[in-house]
Every structure is written in structure tokens, then in C-alpha cells.
Design an enzyme around this catalytic site. Structure first.
Site, PDB file in Angstrom:
ATOM      1  N   TYR A  32     -27.744   0.278 -14.828  1.00 42.50           N
ATOM      2  CA  TYR A  32     -26.450   0.996 -14.462  1.00 42.50           C
ATOM      3  C   TYR A  32     -26.322   1.088 -13.116  1.00 42.50           C
ATOM      4  O   TYR A  32     -27.322   0.938 -12.283  1.00 42.50           O
ATOM      5  CB  TYR A  32     -26.521   2.333 -15.443  1.00 42.50           C
ATOM      6  CG  TYR A  32     -27.518   3.433 -14.616  1.00 42.50           C
ATOM      7  CD1 TYR A  32     -28.850   3.209 -14.523  1.00 42.50           C
ATOM      8  CD2 TYR A  32     -26.963   4.348 -13.802  1.00 42.50           C
ATOM      9  CE1 TYR A  32     -29.579   4.142 -14.083  1.00 42.50           C
ATOM     10  CE2 TYR A  32     -27.749   5.415 -13.012  1.00 42.50           C
ATOM     11  CZ  TYR A  32     -29.166   5.091 -13.404  1.00 42.50           C
ATOM     12  OH  TYR A  32     -30.006   6.189 -12.639  1.00 42.50           O
ATOM     13  N   ARG A  51     -27.027  -4.686  -6.223  1.00 39.63           N
ATOM     14  CA  ARG A  51     -27.957  -4.213  -6.967  1.00 39.63           C
ATOM     15  C   ARG A  51     -27.862  -4.114  -8.395  1.00 39.63           C
ATOM     16  O   ARG A  51     -28.971  -4.549  -9.200  1.00 39.63           O
ATOM     17  CB  ARG A  51     -28.252  -2.694  -6.447  1.00 39.63           C
ATOM     18  CG  ARG A  51     -29.544  -2.106  -7.029  1.00 39.63           C
ATOM     19  CD  ARG A  51     -29.793  -0.780  -6.268  1.00 39.63           C
ATOM     20  NE  ARG A  51     -28.737   0.174  -6.807  1.00 39.63           N
ATOM     21  CZ  ARG A  51     -28.886   1.416  -6.257  1.00 39.63           C
ATOM     22  NH1 ARG A  51     -29.831   1.897  -5.366  1.00 39.63           N
ATOM     23  NH2 ARG A  51     -27.945   2.347  -6.808  1.00 39.63           N
ATOM     24  N   ARG A  99     -31.669  -4.373 -34.882  1.00 38.28           N
ATOM     25  CA  ARG A  99     -32.711  -3.836 -34.149  1.00 38.28           C
ATOM     26  C   ARG A  99     -33.972  -4.658 -34.519  1.00 38.28           C
ATOM     27  O   ARG A  99     -34.515  -4.668 -35.555  1.00 38.28           O
ATOM     28  CB  ARG A  99     -33.034  -2.302 -34.686  1.00 38.28           C
ATOM     29  CG  ARG A  99     -34.173  -1.619 -33.976  1.00 38.28           C
ATOM     30  CD  ARG A  99     -34.178  -0.283 -34.324  1.00 38.28           C
ATOM     31  NE  ARG A  99     -35.013   0.731 -33.176  1.00 38.28           N
ATOM     32  CZ  ARG A  99     -36.437   0.388 -33.464  1.00 38.28           C
ATOM     33  NH1 ARG A  99     -37.056  -0.062 -34.464  1.00 38.28           N
ATOM     34  NH2 ARG A  99     -37.217   1.361 -32.317  1.00 38.28           N
ATOM     35  N   HIS A 101     -37.506  -5.267 -31.270  1.00 39.14           N
ATOM     36  CA  HIS A 101     -37.985  -5.315 -30.077  1.00 39.14           C
ATOM     37  C   HIS A 101     -37.590  -6.523 -29.342  1.00 39.14           C
ATOM     38  O   HIS A 101     -37.153  -6.577 -27.938  1.00 39.14           O
ATOM     39  CB  HIS A 101     -39.102  -4.885 -29.850  1.00 39.14           C
ATOM     40  CG  HIS A 101     -39.651  -3.296 -30.272  1.00 39.14           C
ATOM     41  ND1 HIS A 101     -39.236  -2.768 -31.456  1.00 39.14           N
ATOM     42  CD2 HIS A 101     -39.998  -2.312 -29.640  1.00 39.14           C
ATOM     43  CE1 HIS A 101     -39.443  -1.744 -31.556  1.00 39.14           C
ATOM     44  NE2 HIS A 101     -40.084  -1.177 -30.376  1.00 39.14           N
ATOM     45  N   LYS A 146     -32.888  -0.342 -11.743  1.00 38.34           N
ATOM     46  CA  LYS A 146     -32.154   0.726 -12.255  1.00 38.34           C
ATOM     47  C   LYS A 146     -31.676   0.704 -13.789  1.00 38.34           C
ATOM     48  O   LYS A 146     -30.746   0.661 -14.046  1.00 38.34           O
ATOM     49  CB  LYS A 146     -30.825   0.739 -11.322  1.00 38.34           C
ATOM     50  CG  LYS A 146     -30.320   2.096 -11.283  1.00 38.34           C
ATOM     51  CD  LYS A 146     -29.299   2.421 -10.004  1.00 38.34           C
ATOM     52  CE  LYS A 146     -28.374   3.657  -9.844  1.00 38.34           C
ATOM     53  NZ  LYS A 146     -29.255   4.576  -9.892  1.00 38.34           N
ATOM     54  N   GLU A 178     -40.543   9.199  -4.745  1.00 39.22           N
ATOM     55  CA  GLU A 178     -39.119   9.386  -4.681  1.00 39.22           C
ATOM     56  C   GLU A 178     -38.759  10.857  -5.726  1.00 39.22           C
ATOM     57  O   GLU A 178     -39.459  11.249  -6.521  1.00 39.22           O
ATOM     58  CB  GLU A 178     -38.314   8.322  -4.862  1.00 39.22           C
ATOM     59  CG  GLU A 178     -38.299   7.922  -6.538  1.00 39.22           C
ATOM     60  CD  GLU A 178     -37.539   6.546  -6.965  1.00 39.22           C
ATOM     61  OE1 GLU A 178     -36.704   6.447  -6.077  1.00 39.22           O
ATOM     62  OE2 GLU A 178     -37.790   6.264  -8.054  1.00 39.22           O
ATOM     63  N   LEU A 202     -36.680   3.457  -6.389  1.00 39.56           N
ATOM     64  CA  LEU A 202     -35.218   2.582  -6.182  1.00 39.56           C
ATOM     65  C   LEU A 202     -34.886   2.539  -5.088  1.00 39.56           C
ATOM     66  O   LEU A 202     -35.164   3.211  -4.255  1.00 39.56           O
ATOM     67  CB  LEU A 202     -34.333   3.489  -7.060  1.00 39.56           C
ATOM     68  CG  LEU A 202     -33.140   2.733  -7.330  1.00 39.56           C
ATOM     69  CD1 LEU A 202     -33.130   1.574  -8.193  1.00 39.56           C
ATOM     70  CD2 LEU A 202     -31.848   3.551  -7.614  1.00 39.56           C
TER      71      LEU A 202
HETATM   72  N1  PDD Z   1     -29.308   8.044  -8.706  1.00 46.49           N
HETATM   73  N2  PDD Z   1     -33.985   7.127  -6.811  1.00 46.49           N
HETATM   74  C1  PDD Z   1     -33.733   7.400  -7.966  1.00 46.49           C
HETATM   75  C2  PDD Z   1     -34.550   7.211  -9.147  1.00 46.49           C
HETATM   76  C3  PDD Z   1     -32.148   7.309  -8.340  1.00 46.49           C
HETATM   77  O1  PDD Z   1     -31.855   7.507  -9.599  1.00 46.49           O
HETATM   78  C4  PDD Z   1     -31.358   7.266  -7.271  1.00 46.49           C
HETATM   79  C5  PDD Z   1     -29.801   7.447  -7.628  1.00 46.49           C
HETATM   80  C6  PDD Z   1     -31.702   6.862  -6.085  1.00 46.49           C
HETATM   81  C7  PDD Z   1     -30.957   7.071  -5.104  1.00 46.49           C
HETATM   82  O2  PDD Z   1     -29.973   5.592  -4.859  1.00 46.49           O
HETATM   83  P1  PDD Z   1     -28.824   5.438  -4.325  1.00 46.49           P
HETATM   84  O3  PDD Z   1     -28.749   5.991  -2.908  1.00 46.49           O
HETATM   85  O4  PDD Z   1     -28.319   4.060  -4.419  1.00 46.49           O
HETATM   86  O5  PDD Z   1     -27.510   6.413  -5.116  1.00 46.49           O
HETATM   87  C8  PDD Z   1     -33.358   6.990  -5.914  1.00 46.49           C
HETATM   88  C9  PDD Z   1     -27.964   7.937  -9.361  1.00 46.49           C
HETATM   89  C10 PDD Z   1     -27.298   8.654  -8.105  1.00 46.49           C
HETATM   90  C11 PDD Z   1     -28.087   8.510 -10.603  1.00 46.49           C
HETATM   91  O6  PDD Z   1     -28.625   7.992 -11.391  1.00 46.49           O
HETATM   92  O7  PDD Z   1     -27.053   9.336 -10.824  1.00 46.49           O
END
Ligand code: PDD
Length: 290
Positions: A32, A51, A99, A101, A146, A178, A202
Site C-alpha cells: 500500500y 515506491r 485460499r 498459501h 510497504k 523506526e 521503511l
Molecule cells: N506510514 N515507517 C513506517 C513503518 C511507516 O508506516 C511509515 C508511513 C513511515 C514513513 O514513511 P513516509 O514518510 O513515506 O510516509 C516509516 C504511513 C503514513 C501509514 O502507514 O499510514
């Protein structure tokens, strides 16, 4: 009436439904993006779409749309929903299949969904800063994707929410990785320090904007692992994300960060970040005024 994108078409949002055997619903088998919209324009759209493609490809999903087609669709969605300030949520899954895996052996059409949400800039928090907690990073080893699988992140964020905190700062043993939905930065002696973009975090688009403005404004940066001790000893701490921008952190696990209010480097970066937004999306009428 509100609208959403379902598989390349803009339809009424209430009509956008997924099948119970969609692999995103059953396995979180998809990826996403969240894109910020200011003044009806997407901020760093190309970077987010790049990305999105990279995340999809890393799990073997080929996007059935070009980046140009997707951009056009998202722009149309913003207009249809008359979105001024908010976010676009977009996800793609491996599609609908009985379904199992292992990936489907027959050709399956990936499912694409996108919708918008009105979200104001969190100006009050940006001014005062936010509180955080620390929590062990229990996630997998491909945090650079992501992925829709966010259970580790959700459990961390829930721990923060229970404590009345904005974010949970995750660490693997002594190393800070993070936030549950953000990247984490510390400032020490004027140097901005943040985890390098590897498989453990990320690669945030907001993080990249911050690194770029640091480079063009002679603010020294070290992209490297930093420890819990360095975090405790930092002059300033802040986080970054699409929705939270450059968010000062004033408390970690009940302890004040330095003086307990947003520091000068963080505030300078907020200012430079706002300038980047204005370059792409036009004037902001709710700037962070100290
Ligand atoms: N989250 N790290 C993680 C685990 C994240 O889920 C996000 C962003 C970031 C920052 O990435 P960016 O600057 O590209 O938004 C870092 C989004 C906003 C969300 O899941 O809602």
C-alpha cells in the site's frame, strides 16, 4: 457522494467491495501507499508511486497499470471527491483466488483499491511536539516493503495509544529502528542522525525530503544505526511521516527530551519541509507559527 478507485475505475465508494477470497483480505498479501494532498494536489506523488511499484515487484505482483495511468486516476479521484487537504490510501493485492498459501498458479488479476480521506495538518502537535514510548521491534526482516501485514506495527501503536502517546519508537535490542508508522531522527551537536534505509525500516518519502533539504541547507546528516543511549542523550528528537510531516518528540518513555519542547534544528526542518510542500502544492494557509 464519495468515490473510490476499484480496479482502474472510479465508482461510488459504497460500491467498492472486495471478495472474501481476496488474498489481501485473507493473508495481507499486498502492498500500500499513503499520499498527502494539499490544496487539491499530491505531494511527492512520483516518489510514492515509485515506491508502490518497487514494493509490488518485491513480492512478485506486476501492476496492471502504468505509473502515468495511476497518477491520472488518482488526480481524477481527488477532483471527484473535491479533496483539498487529506490523504489518498491506495493498495494492491495479489487478487482473488481459492485460499492457498502458495501463489495462484493460474493468472489472477491483482486488485487495486484507492480512496481519499480529509485530514488536516496536525498543526497543534507540530507546534507543541508529541510523547512517545519505546517498544521492542518484533516485526519481520523486510520492513522496507510497504506490506499490508502490519500486525507488529499495530501492536506497537496500540501500546503507545494505551499510554496516551502519539507513537511507539521501536528498537531491536539496543538499536533504534523506526516508529510504528514513522521514521525516527535524533539531533546531536547540530548533526541529524537517522537509521540508514535498509531492510529494517521503511524508506520514508518524508525522510528523503528531510535528507534533501538538509543537504541543500548545509545541515549535517549521518544515516546510520543509533542506540537507545544516544536517543536518551539527544538534544532533539523528531519523527517523520506523510501525515505527521516533521513532528517534534518531547518525551520518550516518560522522560523529557532535552528541554521538553521542539528544538531549533527540528523547527528549521519544519520550516524547510513547509517550503517543499508549497513548491509543489502552493501556499499553505495553516503554517506552523511559533
Ligand atoms: N506510514 N515507517 C513506517 C513503518 C511507516 O508506516 C511509515 C508511513 C513511515 C514513513 O514513511 P513516509 O514518510 O513515506 O510516509 C516509516 C504511513 C503514513 C501509514 O502507514 O499510514
Amino acid at each position: 457522494m464519495r468515490f473510490a478507485i476499484l480496479n482502474g475505475e472510479i465508482i461510488e465508494r459504497s460500491e467498492a467491495k472486495v471478495d472474501v477470497e481476496d488474498r489481501g483480505y485473507q493473508f495481507g498479501d499486498g502492498v500500500y501507499e499513503v499520499i498527502r494532498v494539499y490544496n487539491g494536489k499530491m505531494f511527492t506523488a512520483t516518489e510514492h508511486l515509485n515506491r508502490f511499484v518497487k514494493s509490488s515487484e518485491s513480492i512478485g505482483i506486476t501492476l496492471p497499470y502504468t505509473q502515468e495511468q495511476l497518477t491520472k486516476l488518482l488526480e481524477e479521484l481527488i477532483v471527484k471527491n473535491n479533496l483539498q487537504v487529506g490523504t489518498i490510501y491506495m493498495q494492491i493485492t495479489r487478487g482473488i483466488s481459492p485460499r492457498n498459501h502458495a501463489f495462484p498458479t493460474e493468472k489472477v488479476m491483482p486488485s487495486l483499491v484507492a480512496y481519499t480521506k480529509e485530514v488536516a495538518r496536525p498543526v497543534e502537535n507540530l507546534k507543541t511536539g508529541v510523547k512517545t514510548i519505546l517498544t521492542e521491534d518484533i516485526r519481520w526482516l523486510r520492513c522496507d516493503i510497504k506490506s499490508l501485514n502490519l500486525l507488529g506495527n499495530l501492536l506497537a501503536k496500540q501500546k503507545a495509544a494505551v499510554e496516551g502517546c502519539f507513537e511507539a519508537i521501536q528498537h531491536r535490542s539496543e538499536d533504534v529502528t523506526e516508529g510504528s508508522s514513522s521514521n525516527i531522527f535524533i539531533v546531536k551537536n547540530g548533526i541529524v542522525i537517522t537509521h540508514q534505509s535498509d531492510n529494517l525500516i521503511l524508506k520514508g518519502i518524508s525522510k528523503d525530503v528531510i535528507l534533501q533539504v538538509c543537504a541543500s541547507n548545509n545541515i549535517e546528516v549521518e544515516e546510520r544505526i543509533f542506540t537507545l543511549d544516544e536517543l536518551a542523550d539527544a538534544d532533539e528528537v523528531f519523527l517523520s511521516s506523510t501525515t505527521a510531516e516533521v513532528m517534534p518528540i518531547i518525551e520518550v518513555d516518560g522522560k523529557s527530551v532535552a528541554a521538553g519542547f521542539p528544538g531549533p534544528v527540528t523547527r528549521r526542518l519544519q520550516e524547510l519541509f513547509e517550503q517543499e510542500i508549497e513548491k509543489q502544492c502552493g501556499s499553505l494557509n495553516d503554517k506552523i507559527l511559533y
